[in-house]
Motif scaffolding. Structure first.
Motif, PDB file in Angstrom:
ATOM      1  N   PRO A   4     -90.423  55.305  -0.665  1.00 46.27           N
ATOM      2  CA  PRO A   4     -90.261  53.849  -0.704  1.00 46.27           C
ATOM      3  C   PRO A   4     -89.062  53.437  -1.539  1.00 46.27           C
ATOM      4  O   PRO A   4     -88.621  54.171  -2.435  1.00 46.27           O
ATOM      5  CB  PRO A   4     -91.559  53.385  -1.363  1.00 46.27           C
ATOM      6  N   MET A   5     -88.536  52.259  -1.241  1.00 46.14           N
ATOM      7  CA  MET A   5     -87.498  51.638  -2.051  1.00 46.14           C
ATOM      8  C   MET A   5     -87.839  50.153  -2.159  1.00 46.14           C
ATOM      9  O   MET A   5     -88.397  49.569  -1.238  1.00 46.14           O
ATOM     10  CB  MET A   5     -86.112  51.808  -1.404  1.00 46.14           C
ATOM     11  N   PHE A   6     -87.502  49.550  -3.297  1.00 41.84           N
ATOM     12  CA  PHE A   6     -87.716  48.128  -3.496  1.00 41.84           C
ATOM     13  C   PHE A   6     -86.484  47.374  -3.003  1.00 41.84           C
ATOM     14  O   PHE A   6     -85.356  47.835  -3.159  1.00 41.84           O
ATOM     15  CB  PHE A   6     -87.942  47.805  -4.970  1.00 41.84           C
ATOM     16  N   ALA A   7     -86.699  46.188  -2.450  1.00 40.04           N
ATOM     17  CA  ALA A   7     -85.573  45.403  -1.939  1.00 40.04           C
ATOM     18  C   ALA A   7     -85.847  43.919  -2.115  1.00 40.04           C
ATOM     19  O   ALA A   7     -86.972  43.455  -1.894  1.00 40.04           O
ATOM     20  CB  ALA A   7     -85.319  45.717  -0.467  1.00 40.04           C
ATOM     21  N   VAL A   8     -84.823  43.177  -2.520  1.00 37.44           N
ATOM     22  CA  VAL A   8     -84.930  41.719  -2.638  1.00 37.44           C
ATOM     23  C   VAL A   8     -83.697  41.097  -2.002  1.00 37.44           C
ATOM     24  O   VAL A   8     -82.577  41.577  -2.180  1.00 37.44           O
ATOM     25  CB  VAL A   8     -85.091  41.280  -4.105  1.00 37.44           C
ATOM     26  N   TYR A   9     -83.908  40.029  -1.251  1.00 40.34           N
ATOM     27  CA  TYR A   9     -82.859  39.395  -0.457  1.00 40.34           C
ATOM     28  C   TYR A   9     -82.320  38.164  -1.187  1.00 40.34           C
ATOM     29  O   TYR A   9     -83.090  37.377  -1.744  1.00 40.34           O
ATOM     30  CB  TYR A   9     -83.463  38.979   0.893  1.00 40.34           C
ATOM     31  N   GLY A  10     -80.994  38.012  -1.171  1.00 33.95           N
ATOM     32  CA  GLY A  10     -80.361  36.849  -1.781  1.00 33.95           C
ATOM     33  C   GLY A  10     -79.460  36.128  -0.800  1.00 33.95           C
ATOM     34  O   GLY A  10     -78.648  36.754  -0.114  1.00 33.95           O
ATOM     35  N   ILE A  11     -79.605  34.812  -0.722  1.00 34.87           N
ATOM     36  CA  ILE A  11     -78.787  33.981   0.169  1.00 34.87           C
ATOM     37  C   ILE A  11     -77.714  33.285  -0.660  1.00 34.87           C
ATOM     38  O   ILE A  11     -77.998  32.731  -1.727  1.00 34.87           O
ATOM     39  CB  ILE A  11     -79.652  32.948   0.899  1.00 34.87           C
ATOM     40  N   GLY A  12     -76.474  33.333  -0.167  1.00 34.40           N
ATOM     41  CA  GLY A  12     -75.356  32.772  -0.908  1.00 34.40           C
ATOM     42  C   GLY A  12     -75.509  31.286  -1.184  1.00 34.40           C
ATOM     43  O   GLY A  12     -75.890  30.516  -0.300  1.00 34.40           O
ATOM     44  N   GLN A  13     -75.222  30.899  -2.430  1.00 33.31           N
ATOM     45  CA  GLN A  13     -75.197  29.478  -2.780  1.00 33.31           C
ATOM     46  C   GLN A  13     -73.759  29.000  -2.953  1.00 33.31           C
ATOM     47  O   GLN A  13     -73.308  28.111  -2.242  1.00 33.31           O
ATOM     48  CB  GLN A  13     -75.979  29.249  -4.085  1.00 33.31           C
ATOM     49  N   SER A  14     -73.037  29.622  -3.873  1.00 28.72           N
ATOM     50  CA  SER A  14     -71.638  29.249  -4.092  1.00 28.72           C
ATOM     51  C   SER A  14     -70.678  30.112  -3.289  1.00 28.72           C
ATOM     52  O   SER A  14     -69.466  29.915  -3.340  1.00 28.72           O
ATOM     53  CB  SER A  14     -71.290  29.336  -5.580  1.00 28.72           C
ATOM     54  N   VAL A  15     -71.239  31.094  -2.557  1.00 27.49           N
ATOM     55  CA  VAL A  15     -70.439  31.939  -1.667  1.00 27.49           C
ATOM     56  C   VAL A  15     -71.072  31.924  -0.287  1.00 27.49           C
ATOM     57  O   VAL A  15     -72.239  31.565  -0.124  1.00 27.49           O
ATOM     58  CB  VAL A  15     -70.357  33.393  -2.188  1.00 27.49           C
ATOM     59  N   ASP A  16     -70.319  32.328   0.723  1.00 33.04           N
ATOM     60  CA  ASP A  16     -70.843  32.348   2.089  1.00 33.04           C
ATOM     61  C   ASP A  16     -71.709  33.565   2.362  1.00 33.04           C
ATOM     62  O   ASP A  16     -72.529  33.562   3.268  1.00 33.04           O
ATOM     63  CB  ASP A  16     -69.682  32.322   3.103  1.00 33.04           C
ATOM     64  N   HIS A  18     -74.327  36.987   1.686  1.00 30.64           N
ATOM     65  CA  HIS A  18     -75.711  37.187   1.288  1.00 30.64           C
ATOM     66  C   HIS A  18     -75.905  38.679   1.064  1.00 30.64           C
ATOM     67  O   HIS A  18     -75.175  39.501   1.607  1.00 30.64           O
ATOM     68  CB  HIS A  18     -76.683  36.638   2.334  1.00 30.64           C
ATOM     69  N   VAL A  19     -76.877  39.036   0.232  1.00 34.51           N
ATOM     70  CA  VAL A  19     -77.002  40.416  -0.210  1.00 34.51           C
ATOM     71  C   VAL A  19     -78.455  40.871  -0.181  1.00 34.51           C
ATOM     72  O   VAL A  19     -79.377  40.063  -0.137  1.00 34.51           O
ATOM     73  CB  VAL A  19     -76.451  40.607  -1.651  1.00 34.51           C
ATOM     74  N   PHE A  34     -75.139  44.619   2.136  1.00 40.02           N
ATOM     75  CA  PHE A  34     -74.800  43.344   2.741  1.00 40.02           C
ATOM     76  C   PHE A  34     -75.404  43.246   4.133  1.00 40.02           C
ATOM     77  O   PHE A  34     -75.024  43.993   5.032  1.00 40.02           O
ATOM     78  CB  PHE A  34     -73.278  43.182   2.793  1.00 40.02           C
ATOM     79  N   PRO A  35     -76.382  42.364   4.325  1.00 38.95           N
ATOM     80  CA  PRO A  35     -77.022  42.241   5.634  1.00 38.95           C
ATOM     81  C   PRO A  35     -76.047  41.721   6.677  1.00 38.95           C
ATOM     82  O   PRO A  35     -75.172  40.914   6.383  1.00 38.95           O
ATOM     83  CB  PRO A  35     -78.164  41.250   5.389  1.00 38.95           C
TER      84      PRO A  35
END
Length: 337
Positions: A4-16, A18-19, A34-35
């Motif tokens: 297993p691996m842990f993963a958390v998604y981030g959507i850009g706020q001040s940038v276009d 997402h990670v 980078f998705p």
């Protein structure tokens, strides 16, 4: 072996862009990926090291996005990878297979598809999900070629579960499966068992009924009216075992609902009398949180992204993950000294 691996998604706020921030349970070093497509804020399901999988927990539309080693040209980073699953009322759960396909339980259907499959492909249709209460998919296991899928009731009402088993080499695609004709289980335990750990009434049932599995993915059956409260996913690894008079399983889980995701180890078990779960127990221990992981991602500015615990998940690998560079360098330094 599955890792297993842990993963958390981030959507850009001040940038276009997402990670997705990823780490192994055994080491605090993280990797930033980078998705290939922007995900809406939805429940994270079980993905792979190269795919972040997500799906609406109420209106079933499981999708995935490829994970890239380097950013491209946001926001035009590619297209969604669909599983050929049409929208349907109900919960969803996906289980990766080692050949690149996924078992996708979505509403009244079970698909065995790879991402980008055409909609309307082969699928198992199940009947009886409304008999004895409203049932949602809560677990999928694999033991050799045997797949087991468990459906359980949600909420404080009826405690009832259906189990479906089939061979991965010859799924029953042609004829609808009536769940009421197969194994059924009930319980006398309270619900929820412990709210803080997001466990439902059926948790102790899993090691009894999901077989001598290689791995078993699961989620909780309940959700609030907005479909976002008290959600978690987990994976048990290795066959269930007897301990202290109970049958137990152990693995990793992602608990959400407190403003951040908690990535934990767990051991859960229960006592089954015939087909009735009469007791259950568990021990869980936090490894890290989504906040910890974001803080360790020094290659990005966390202020540029919005990280939501509802889009956190476990990625499952069938290959031994590489040793993070930090720990390799530390070992070499110790050896040199």
């Amino acid at each position: 072996m599955i890792f297993p691996m842990f993963a958390v998604y981030g959507i850009g706020q001040s940038v276009d862009g997402h990670v997705v921030v990823v780490r192994q349970p055994s080491a605090p070093a993280v990797e930033v990926k980078f998705p290939a497509a922007l995900s809406p804020l939805q429940l994270g399901l079980h993905g792979r090291p190269d795919l972040f999988v997500f799906g609406d927990p109420v209106q079933v539309v499981p999708n995935a996005t490829a994970l890239l080693a380097a950013d491209t040209d946001p926001p035009d980073q590619g297209e969604m990878l669909a599983f050929g699953v049409a929208p349907d009322n109900g919960a969803s759960l996906v289980m990766p297979l080692d050949d690149g396909r996924f078992v996708v339980a979505a509403g009244i259907f079970i698909y065995i598809n790879a991402p980008e499959a055409e909609e309307g492909g082969q699928r198992i249709q199940v009947a009886g999900l409304s008999a004895g209460g409203v049932h949602n998919v809560v677990a999928i296991s694999r033991g050799g070629s045997t797949i087991r899928v468990l459906y359980a009731t949600r909420g404080n009402g009826a405690k009832h579960a259906y189990l479906l088993s089939f061979d991965l080499g010859s799924p029953p695609f042609s004829t609808p499966v009536d769940l009421t004709a197969g194994p059924q289980y009930t319980a006398t335990v309270d619900w929820p068992y412990v709210q803080a750990d997001k466990y439902n009434w059926y948790t102790g049932l899993l090691p009894h009924v999901m077989g001598a599995f290689d791995y078993c993915v699961f989620r909780n059956a309940d959700r609030s009216s907005d479909g976002t409260s008290f959600l978690f996913v987990g994976v048990a690894i290795g066959a269930p075992f007897a301990d202290g008079g109970q049958v137990k399983m152990s693995g990793y889980q992602v608990a959400r609902g407190s403003g951040e995701a908690s990535f934990d180890t767990f051991t859960a078990g229960g006592t089954l009398a015939g087909t009735v779960l009469i007791a259950q127990d568990f021990v869980s221990s936090p490894i890290c949180t989504s906040t910890d992981m974001v803080g360790a991602a020094t290659s990005i500015n966390p202020d540029d992204y919005y990280f939501d615990e509802l889009v956190s998940t476990l990625l499952l690998s069938f290959e031994t993950p590489p040793v993070p560079v930090f720990w390799t360098n530390m070992r070499q330094a110790v050896e040199t000294v």
